[in-house]
Scaffold this motif. Structure first.
Motif, PDB file in Angstrom:
ATOM      1  N   PRO A  18       0.799  -1.223   0.000  1.00 29.05           N
ATOM      2  CA  PRO A  18       0.000   0.000   0.000  1.00 29.05           C
ATOM      3  C   PRO A  18       0.835   1.278   0.000  1.00 29.05           C
ATOM      4  O   PRO A  18       0.334   2.354  -0.272  1.00 29.05           O
ATOM      5  CB  PRO A  18      -0.823  -0.118   1.286  1.00 29.05           C
ATOM      6  N   SER A  19       2.118   1.169   0.276  1.00 22.81           N
ATOM      7  CA  SER A  19       2.986   2.344   0.358  1.00 22.81           C
ATOM      8  C   SER A  19       3.433   2.798  -1.029  1.00 22.81           C
ATOM      9  O   SER A  19       3.727   1.990  -1.897  1.00 22.81           O
ATOM     10  CB  SER A  19       4.223   2.005   1.206  1.00 22.81           C
ATOM     11  N   THR A  20       3.521   4.096  -1.214  1.00 24.98           N
ATOM     12  CA  THR A  20       4.062   4.651  -2.459  1.00 24.98           C
ATOM     13  C   THR A  20       5.549   4.923  -2.330  1.00 24.98           C
ATOM     14  O   THR A  20       6.212   5.267  -3.300  1.00 24.98           O
ATOM     15  CB  THR A  20       3.340   5.960  -2.843  1.00 24.98           C
ATOM     16  N   ASP A  21       6.081   4.748  -1.132  1.00 26.91           N
ATOM     17  CA  ASP A  21       7.507   4.962  -0.870  1.00 26.91           C
ATOM     18  C   ASP A  21       8.262   3.674  -1.201  1.00 26.91           C
ATOM     19  O   ASP A  21       8.140   2.672  -0.505  1.00 26.91           O
ATOM     20  CB  ASP A  21       7.702   5.342   0.598  1.00 26.91           C
ATOM     21  N   LEU A  22       9.054   3.712  -2.279  1.00 31.30           N
ATOM     22  CA  LEU A  22       9.765   2.509  -2.723  1.00 31.30           C
ATOM     23  C   LEU A  22      10.793   2.024  -1.707  1.00 31.30           C
ATOM     24  O   LEU A  22      11.175   0.861  -1.718  1.00 31.30           O
ATOM     25  CB  LEU A  22      10.457   2.766  -4.061  1.00 31.30           C
ATOM     26  N   ASP A  23      11.266   2.905  -0.837  1.00 28.01           N
ATOM     27  CA  ASP A  23      12.271   2.509   0.142  1.00 28.01           C
ATOM     28  C   ASP A  23      11.665   1.882   1.394  1.00 28.01           C
ATOM     29  O   ASP A  23      12.375   1.332   2.217  1.00 28.01           O
ATOM     30  CB  ASP A  23      13.127   3.714   0.535  1.00 28.01           C
ATOM     31  N   ASN A  24      10.363   1.987   1.563  1.00 33.35           N
ATOM     32  CA  ASN A  24       9.700   1.451   2.759  1.00 33.35           C
ATOM     33  C   ASN A  24       8.474   0.633   2.377  1.00 33.35           C
ATOM     34  O   ASN A  24       7.345   1.052   2.579  1.00 33.35           O
ATOM     35  CB  ASN A  24       9.290   2.600   3.698  1.00 33.35           C
ATOM     36  N   GLY A  25       8.720  -0.540   1.835  1.00 31.46           N
ATOM     37  CA  GLY A  25       7.622  -1.409   1.462  1.00 31.46           C
ATOM     38  C   GLY A  25       6.901  -1.951   2.679  1.00 31.46           C
ATOM     39  O   GLY A  25       7.510  -2.222   3.704  1.00 31.46           O
ATOM     40  N   LEU A  26       5.607  -2.099   2.568  1.00 32.93           N
ATOM     41  CA  LEU A  26       4.781  -2.672   3.634  1.00 32.93           C
ATOM     42  C   LEU A  26       4.041  -3.875   3.081  1.00 32.93           C
ATOM     43  O   LEU A  26       2.824  -3.933   3.084  1.00 32.93           O
ATOM     44  CB  LEU A  26       3.764  -1.625   4.126  1.00 32.93           C
ATOM     45  N   TYR A  27       4.749  -4.839   2.583  1.00 29.53           N
ATOM     46  CA  TYR A  27       4.160  -5.954   1.851  1.00 29.53           C
ATOM     47  C   TYR A  27       3.300  -6.842   2.727  1.00 29.53           C
ATOM     48  O   TYR A  27       3.586  -7.076   3.890  1.00 29.53           O
ATOM     49  CB  TYR A  27       5.251  -6.782   1.186  1.00 29.53           C
ATOM     50  N   ALA A  28       2.250  -7.329   2.097  1.00 32.04           N
ATOM     51  CA  ALA A  28       1.357  -8.297   2.718  1.00 32.04           C
ATOM     52  C   ALA A  28       0.781  -9.168   1.616  1.00 32.04           C
ATOM     53  O   ALA A  28       0.774  -8.776   0.448  1.00 32.04           O
ATOM     54  CB  ALA A  28       0.231  -7.575   3.465  1.00 32.04           C
TER      55      ALA A  28
END
Length: 157
Positions: A18-28
């Motif tokens: 859901p994150s648009t920040d490529l450096d801080n993925g919040l994968y699920a």
């Protein structure tokens, strides 16, 4: 019975961020896709191909996969790369009969699908925002990996 070799690009097919920040993925895991992945691993020879932006993202995805024990899955078949060309090379080298592509954060995977089409008999292309692109009968375009006839057959087994 010989199991078909399937390569699965994990992002935007089974995993979402859901994150648009490529450096801080919040994968699920997409809720409906985890059952698909488990069935896929039980019935086919599966390689997970994951294009990552950095080492932290790779570690997060590895941890997520370990937490969701995929019974019977060989963790040596989790392959990471940093560029689209790396993904294309891996899929071609593995000689997959089926490839499932979802692109990555900055691209929907169209170029990957185009380059793999001559070499992979069946490609399932998962697009967030489905658009009409004529790529031939060997490419099935869907918005959700569980919407394919391949998935429905797999989940009914």
């Amino acid at each position: 019975m010989k199991r078909r070799r399937v390569t699965l690009s994990l992002k935007n097919t089974v995993l979402w961020n859901p994150s648009t920040d490529l450096d801080n993925g919040l994968y699920a895991f997409k809720p409906e896709a985890l059952g698909f992945l488990k069935a896929l691993v039980q019935h086919h020879e599966v390689y997970l191909v994951i294009q990552v932006n950095n080492n932290e993202e790779q570690q997060q995805i590895q941890h997520l996969l370990q937490q969701n024990h995929l019974q019977g899955f060989d963790e040596r078949k989790i392959l990471f790369c940093q560029k689209e060309q790396g993904k294309i090379h891996l899929v071609r080298h593995l000689e997959a009969q089926i490839h499932i592509e979802g692109g990555w954060e900055q691209d929907d995977g169209e170029e990957i699908v185009r380059q793999l089409k001559p070499f992979v008999p069946k490609i399932i292309w998962v697009q967030k925002h489905q658009r009409q692109v004529a790529l031939g009968a060997s490419v099935e375009s869907v918005q959700n990996v569980t919407d394919t006839s391949f998935s429905k057959d797999l989940l009914s087994q």
